[in-house]
Design an enzyme around this catalytic site. Structure first.
Site, PDB file in Angstrom:
ATOM      1  N   HIS A   1       0.837  -1.190   0.000  1.00 31.88           N
ATOM      2  CA  HIS A   1       0.000   0.000   0.000  1.00 31.88           C
ATOM      3  C   HIS A   1       0.877   1.247   0.000  1.00 31.88           C
ATOM      4  O   HIS A   1       1.085   1.876   1.033  1.00 31.88           O
ATOM      5  CB  HIS A   1      -0.913  -0.064   1.242  1.00 31.88           C
TER       6      HIS A   1
ATOM      7  N   CYS B   1     -10.609   3.365   2.684  1.00 35.66           N
ATOM      8  CA  CYS B   1     -10.799   4.195   3.869  1.00 35.66           C
ATOM      9  C   CYS B   1      -9.695   5.242   3.890  1.00 35.66           C
ATOM     10  O   CYS B   1      -8.659   5.095   3.242  1.00 35.66           O
ATOM     11  CB  CYS B   1     -10.777   3.344   5.130  1.00 35.66           C
TER      12      CYS B   1
END
Lengths: 325, 428
Positions: free
Chosen positions: B381, B412
């Site tokens: 990520h 999110c």
């Protein structure tokens, strides 16, 4: 809608237990009679039933029912004998039924090699012909008194979902297909007359305007209805948007040149007037499954019948058609 | 059998046109032929990404973000043979560079041979920055500022740490929401797991599946159309420089087992359930997505890989920021006139297994539709890159499957938000 106005008729429903409606047609002879072609197991497997229904003040009751060992997908009434109907079936056959003969079909014509999704009896004077459209990509022309098809029309490159006679031009019919085209045929010539690439999606239904011999409507998987003028097919005459799933069947009103009705996989039946700036007149939501059959009565202005996969055949007058002509 | 196939075919298509137009059409307004709004669609023309490398010890540990950006910018423009001066604007999503990397971005533009006449900006909306860049460019196209734009995302977590929040007021401590913004991300994951009862087992199962899906995808070569190999240098322990080519994602561990995952210690809290194995990896990477107005794409003969149907970003409590997708996805779907079931693929960023499991369960999304090629737990990520990377992965997978379909990209966002965008793959 019940009791509103002199022309309004009470909504009535009839349940066909274990049968899922594919087509419903009013009799051209008897105002209260209608026929419903239906199939078991949503038409995916199992048998079919032709239900001839009788409608009166008390409600809708079953007048006669005929079973067939594959799903029945479309029905048309004879135009020269009030007791006779023709159905089309998943096994590739057509059946001619006589309500006076409850034991079985008068005739069975098995020539199509796949499901037959449409059958229509000619509308013009002096002709008693039947046209059928099949998943085998062909349309066939029949004289019900002759034991085999008169002619086969080839050209579509997809399933034929709908074949409808012109109410004006003798020997002329339209076909709608999964190949995204609407085609116009003349039974006197073997090839196709006009090819209209109408939608960028499968076309599931078509119908002719009863007041203008050049105007047709198509309903398609792209959720839209499009109008076509045969004198200029490069651009649609109108484009009606509102359905949220594929349009399953579309019909012009027998009483108004610009009024039409459509039913859809979105469970609704919608009424349109394509001449108006806001063409959607009304949305009727009274089915809980795919709504496949639809007809407008010739005898009673404003009366509509529809049928769906929820086992129900309904007859009613939508409020937009309730006002007297 | 054929009858089922035929009927399902009838259900495949939904009304054409953008979401705003849909609302009007539902009222039954007849549209004039040729004015159905389709030409104004914002379409994705093409997208590429770098491999995602392990931060501080992977192939990009000594590579600066401008190099990674330059690799993807160049690849995207070259692939579709678009001359760089035709690009109307560039937006780069980034989280950790100072000022979201405004200098880095402009430098990488020049390294890519994009002339000075093309402007560039940067955006930081935390983990959604890469998607926000796509949306910023789409917005510019939609409001007529330009017809073609390049959206990118980049992060080099090897060179920058997630550190202090910057200069904030001491009054922050009096406001519980403001205070919650400082909760470490790992603790927000523990909060989600605790508050919504997401067990360690569920988290580990999800992490295991992510690794397996990613491993399978890598083995089958499903990333090969999106990854651009990057030639770069790494230094070894002795300071010797070596040139390497990074070819594929480094975080995928085909050997991951449930037993192995279960043995890992909680990383953020004693007796917690969030571990290094069920959280996203710290990584380096970049992605770029070329967007255009449909009419312009047609005019220039550019392909259409996808159509942007809708976008939504919503706020949620900062202390359970991971639940963001559960709130953003329904809003985006509604704007697109779609339901949960209409979507074929959900690319939901795996910040933590806890929060993805919560969102997937809350929305009732079938498991097989979620991150079919794995997610951040396996792939990594790189914060600012992720959103753009997800768009690239989603559209490539929909294209591989071949049929017209919808997909969602969602994630999110730290400090309490969720973002979601709906894309349509138009079919072959």
């Amino acid at each position: 809608m019940s009791g509103a106005g002199a022309g309004a008729r009470r909504a009535q429903a009839f349940r066909l237990p274990g049968r899922h409606g594919y087509a419903v047609e009013f009799s051209p002879y008897l105002p209260g009679r209608l026929a419903c072609a239906a199939a078991q197991y949503y038409g995916i497997a199992g048998c079919g039933t032709l239900a001839v229904l009788e409608q009166n003040e008390a409600g809708i009751c079953l007048f006669r029912s005929f079973d067939w060992n594959d799903g029945l997908f479309d029905v048309t009434w004879s135009e020269n004998n009030e007791h006779v109907l023709v159905t089309s079936s998943g096994d590739g056959s057509l059946q001619i039924w006589d309500t006076a003969k409850p034991t079985g079909p008068l005739q069975v014509y098995k020539e199509h090699t796949q499901e037959v999704y449409s059958v229509d009896w000619s509308q013009t004077r002096g002709e008693q012909l039947v046209v059928s459209g099949s998943w085998d990509q062909t349309a066939k022309l029949w004289d019900p008194t002759v034991g085999r098809s008169l002619c086969t029309f080839k050209g579509h490159e997809g399933i034929i979902y709908s074949t409808i006679w012109s109410p004006h031009i003798p020997g002329c019919f339209a076909s709608a297909s999964g190949d995204q085209t609407l085609r116009i045929w003349d039974v006197k010539t073997p090839g196709v007359k006009v090819v209209i690439p109408g939608h960028e999606a499968e076309i599931l239904s078509c119908d002719w305007c009863k007041y203008d011999e050049n105007v047709l409507v198509t309903g398609a998987v792209d959720c839209s209805l499009k109008g076509w003028d045969l004198r200029n097919v490069r651009q649609p005459l109108f484009n009606l948007i509102g359905h949220t799933y594929a349009v399953r069947r579309v019909k012009f009103s027998p009483f108004h040149a610009t009024l039409l009705a459509s039913c859809s996989y979105d469970f609704t039946v919608r009424f349109w007037d394509f001449s108006k700036p806001n063409p959607l007149l009304e949305t009727v939501e009274h089915h809980t499954e795919f709504t496949c059959g639809l007809d407008l009565s010739l005898h009673n202005h404003g009366q509509v019948a529809d049928c769906a996969w929820d086992e129900l055949v309904k007859s009613y007058t939508p409020s937009c058609l309730a006002a007297p002509v | 059998m054929q009858r089922v196939t035929v009927v399902l075919g009838h259900l495949a298509a939904r009304p054409a046109g953008g979401p705003a137009l849909r609302a009007a059409q539902c009222g039954g307004v007849a549209t004039a032929p040729g004015h159905d709004g389709e030409q104004d669609d914002v379409v994705v023309v093409h997208g590429r990404r770098t491999p995602i490398a392990k931060a501080k010890r992977g192939g990009f540990k000594d590579t600066t973000p401008d190099e990674l950006l330059s690799a993807v910018m160049t690849a995207v423009l070259t692939d579709v043979s678009l001359s760089p001066e035709k690009v109307g604007d560039i937006c780069v999503g980034n989280v950790l560079q100072p000022g979201a990397g405004a200098f880095t971005a402009r430098i990488s533009q020049f390294l890519s041979g994009i002339p000075e006449t093309v402007p560039i900006s940067c955006v930081n909306r935390q983990c959604s920055s890469g998607l926000q860049a796509v949306i910023n460019i789409a917005g510019g196209i939609r409001n007529g500022s330009y017809d073609i734009g390049l959206a990118c995302g980049v992060e080099t977590m090897s060179l920058r740490n997630v550190d202090t929040p910057g200069d904030v007021s001491s009054r922050m401590m009096d406001n519980s929401k403001a205070r919650d913004c400082l909760i470490p991300m790992g603790m927000t994951s523990e909060n989600v797991a605790e508050r919504f009862g997401i067990s360690r087992k569920k988290q580990d199962d999800f992490a295991m599946a992510s690794q397996q899906k990613a491993a399978r995808a890598q083995q089958m070569g499903l990333f090969k159309n999106e990854i651009i190999p990057v030639r770069t240098t790494v230094k070894d322990d002795q300071g010797n420089q070596k040139t390497i080519t990074v070819l594929q994602d480094e975080g995928i561990r085909p050997s991951t087992t449930l037993e192995g995952l279960a043995k890992l210690k909680p990383a953020f809290k004693e007796n917690g359930s969030t571990t290094a194995g069920n959280s996203s990896q710290v990584s380096d990477g970049a992605a770029a997505v070329l967007l255009a107005k449909r009419s312009k794409a047609t005019q220039l003969g550019l392909p259409v890989l996808g159509v942007l149907k809708s976008y939504a970003v919503v706020g949620v409590p900062p202390d359970v920021m991971g639940i963001g997708p559960a709130y953003a996805i329904p809003v985006a779907l509604e704007k697109a006139g779609l339901t949960v079931n209409d979507i074929d693929i959900y690319e939901i960023n795996e910040a933590f297994a806890s929060q993805v499991v919560y969102c997937v369960e809350k929305l009732g999304i079938p498991k097989e539709k979620v991150n079919p090629l794995g997610g951040a737990i396996a792939l990594g990520h790189p914060l600012g890159c992720t959103g753009a990377r997800q768009v690239v992965t989603l559209l490539n997978e929909l294209k591989r499957r071949g049929k017209r379909a919808y997909g969602v990209v969602s994630m999110c966002i730290g400090t309490g938000m969720g973002a979601a965008a709906v894309f349509e793959y138009p079919g072959k």
